[in-house]
Each structure stands twice: as structure tokens, then as C-alpha cells.
Design an enzyme around this catalytic site. Structure first.
Site: not given
Length: 364
Positions: A106-107, A169, A193, A198, A221, A260
Site C-alpha cells: 500500500t505504501t 470489495y 496482511y 482498507r 501483519k 512492518i
């Protein structure tokens, strides 16, 4: 001609061995028509095998990592990757003690990349830095098919482990989550993760406990919080904190292996100290203003703004991300001065960038 005839016989024999439609037979037996059953396609995926040991990594090696940085992806004004700036960022992570790197998370804005770009960046990172740091490729997707394909490619170009998110989604059932993760776990060391803010769906402990039976499951994570981390560590499951603001207490109070981190893009040396040097509430408190500033808007907006102000990346943003407003940019300058410029990446003086100096890229 004789060879063609022999092939025809082979084909005829093969066809004769296929199961006949069940509906016709059932109609004769019961007098009622039944729809034919769909063919069940077996999972023919074979785990990758290689005699080349250069970048092969055991799951246990991944489990031991304490500081993993979710690396930023910098851009040129035309929207292409700025690999020169990227390599400089990677070098700063290595010399300041980061043990692992998440590429295209994402980052790193992996969700804005094509898969070709994604795999290229993973391969580039492995080729240039794979001997000095563990490269973990974000090859997760809301499509199991895409996740499998990307993970195959990621391991083929040498990544040491994969990061996988749950399908977002188009959410699925708990059984679907298990099947999704099991489909990719066979390929190599894997970190799962969990970030419900999100994805819109939590990965509950019963799913993690089930997939943790795989020898390739490196850990989780986890972004839900301390209680969830404690539940996993009490059951022998490796966990990395996904929240910079909680990682110190997750590490020293709740049993997390490490973090992380987003903040380690900026202050890798201090984040290493936070993860390696024992409980340090003073340092943790000192970093809180920076961490709170970083997440005043959704990540990676704050990080992209900060790295540009430090002069280590160009002030280029891929839409839909835009820089923080002027007042926030001024706040960052003061935060850097409070913590000490020497603790941040880069060598230039921190500056307040004018609005007109930012470049927003929408297509290229």
C-alpha cells in the site's frame, strides 16, 4: 496418412474414457431430467522447484525479521518509476538496519501499478539488493487467479517471500478466505496482511489458525490491535504490528516479532532501535508526533509529502494521491527539527515545498 489414422484412434479412445453426461442416464432411471454436474477441475498447481539457491529463503528466516519497511515507490515527472531515487532509498534502509522490505505494498502504491511494473520492481529490487535484505513482494489480489499468477512471477524473479491480503470489495466467505490463501501458500514463504479498514473485511483468528498449518505460513501483519496480536503469539503464530503507533508496545508487551513500518522510510535507525534495543518509552513518545502526522490523511499521502520535503524523492504524486496542505507541510519541518534532522533519511535541509512545485500525474 497412417500416422493420422493412429492419432484418430488415440483421440477416439481418449473420448471414450470421458464420463458420459449424468443427466441422460438419470433421466432413464428416474424419468425426470437432472442438470449435468459441472466438471471439477483439480488444482494442478505445482510448487516451484529450483536448484538455484541464490535467493531461496526458508520460512523460518522470514519469521525472524524484526524491522520490515514498506518502501515508498518514487516517480519521475512523466509517471515512470524513478529507479535512481528508489535505489537510494533502498540503500538508506540497508545501512540503517532494516532487515526486510515490502515492495509494491500500500505504501509503495502497488495498487496503482500494472502487474508488469509490479514484477519488474520486485525483480529489480532482488537483483540489486537481494543479497543484503529480504525482499517481500506484495503479490496479493482480490482475484485468486491474479494472486497465483503474480506470486509465481514474483518467486520466479527471486523474491524471498510474498505478502497476501484478503480479497477486498468482492468479499468472500470464511471458507473462501481459507481456500484463497491455501491457493498461494504452496509457492513459498507467505505473510498474510489483515487491514480491515482498507479491505472492508476482517480476517478472523479461525482463518489464520487454519492456514497456519501450512509450512509456508510465515506469519501475519496485523492491524486490528493488541488483543489480536496477543491471541496469535499465545498460540505460537508470528505477528508483525501493522500500526506504527502501537508497534513499540506490540513488540515488548504483546509478543509481536516486530513491525512492518511506514515511519521507517523516514527514520529507519530510530525504528530499528525501537524494535531491537528493548522497551524505550521515551523514544516511542518522541516519535509519536511524527507518526501521528504521517497518518493525518490516508497513507501514503503523508509519507510522499515528507520524502519530497526531505529532498530524497521528486515532488511527484500519482493521482488519486495529492500532497498534504501547506499548514501540514510547515508542521513537518518543525517535527524534523524536534527529532533531529540527522535521524532522517537524506542529506538536504528539510524544506516547505510550494504548491506549484508539486507535479500531479494522472496518466502516462
Amino acid at each position: 496418412m497412417s500416422s493420422l489414422r493412429s492419432c484418430g484412434v488415440c483421440l477416439k479412445d481418449a473420448i471414450s474414457q470421458l464420463p458420459s453426461p449424468s443427466g441422460a442416464n438419470n433421466y432413464k432411471r428416474t424419468g425426470r431430467w437432472q442438470s449435468p454436474q459441472a466438471a471439477i477441475i483439480p488444482n494442478l498447481h505445482l510448487p516451484m522447484r529450483s536448484l538455484e539457491l541464490k535467493n531461496r529463503t526458508s520460512t523460518e528466516d522470514i519469521k525472524s525479521l524484526r524491522l520490515i519497511t514498506a518502501i515508498k515507490t518514487p516517480y519521475l515527472p512523466d509517471g515512470r518509476f524513478d529507479l535512481e531515487a528508489y535505489d537510494a532509498l533502498m540503500h538508506m534502509q540497508i545501512v540503517n538496519g532494516a532487515e526486510g522490505i515490502i515492495v509494491g505494498g500500500t505504501t509503495g502504491e502497488g495498487h496503482l501499478m500494472s502487474w508488469d511494473e509490479h514484477i519488474m520492481l520486485i525483480g529489480h529490487t532482488v537483483n540489486c539488493f537481494g543479497g543484503s535484505i529480504k525482499v517481500i513482494g506484495n503479490t496479493g489480489s482480490n482475484s485468486t487467479r491474479e494472486a497465483i499468477h503474480a506470486t509465481e512471477q514474483g518467486f520466479a524473479v527471486g523474491m524471498h517471500a510474498a505478502l497476501h491480503i484478503n480479497p477486498y470489495y468482492g468479499k468472500t466467505s470464511l471458507e473462501g478466505l481459507v481456500s484463497h490463501f491455501e491457493a498461494v501458500l504452496s509457492m513459498g514463504p507467505t505473510i498474510i496482511y489483515n487491514v480491515p479498514s482498507r479491505t472492508g473485511q476482517d480476517i478472523p483468528p479461525q482463518v489464520i489458525h487454519k492456514v497456519a498449518e501450512s509450512s509456508n505460513m510465515a506469519g501475519v501483519k496485523e492491524c486490528v490491535g493488541n488483543g489480536r496480536i496477543r491471541e496469535y503469539t499465545d498460540n505460537g503464530i508470528v505477528v508483525w504490528s501493522g500500526n506504527d503507533d502501537q508497534c513499540h508496545y506490540d513488540r515488548w508487551g504483546y509478543g509481536a516479532t516486530g513491525v512492518i513500518s511506514v515511519a521507517s522510510n523516514l527514520v529507519p535507525g530510530l525504528m530499528r532501535k525501537l524494535m531491537f534495543a528493548g522497551k524505550n518509552t521515551s523514544l516511542n513518545s518522541k516519535l509519536m508526533p511524527l507518526i501521528e502526522w504521517l497518518f493525518c490523511e490516508p497513507n501514503p499521502i503523508g509519507l510522499n509529502t515528507a520524502l519530497a520535503q526531505l529532498g530524497v524523492v521528486r515532488p511527484v504524486f500519482q493521482l488519486p494521491y495529492v500532497p498534504l496542505p501547506l499548514t501540514r507541510r510547515e508542521e513537518f519541518v518543525n517535527i524534523v527539527k524536534e527529532i533531529g534532522r540527522e535521524n532522517f533519511v537524506g542529506e538536504r535541509d528539510v524544506q516547505v515545498i510550494d504548491d506549484d512545485d508539486f507535479i500531479l500525474v494522472s496518466r502516462y
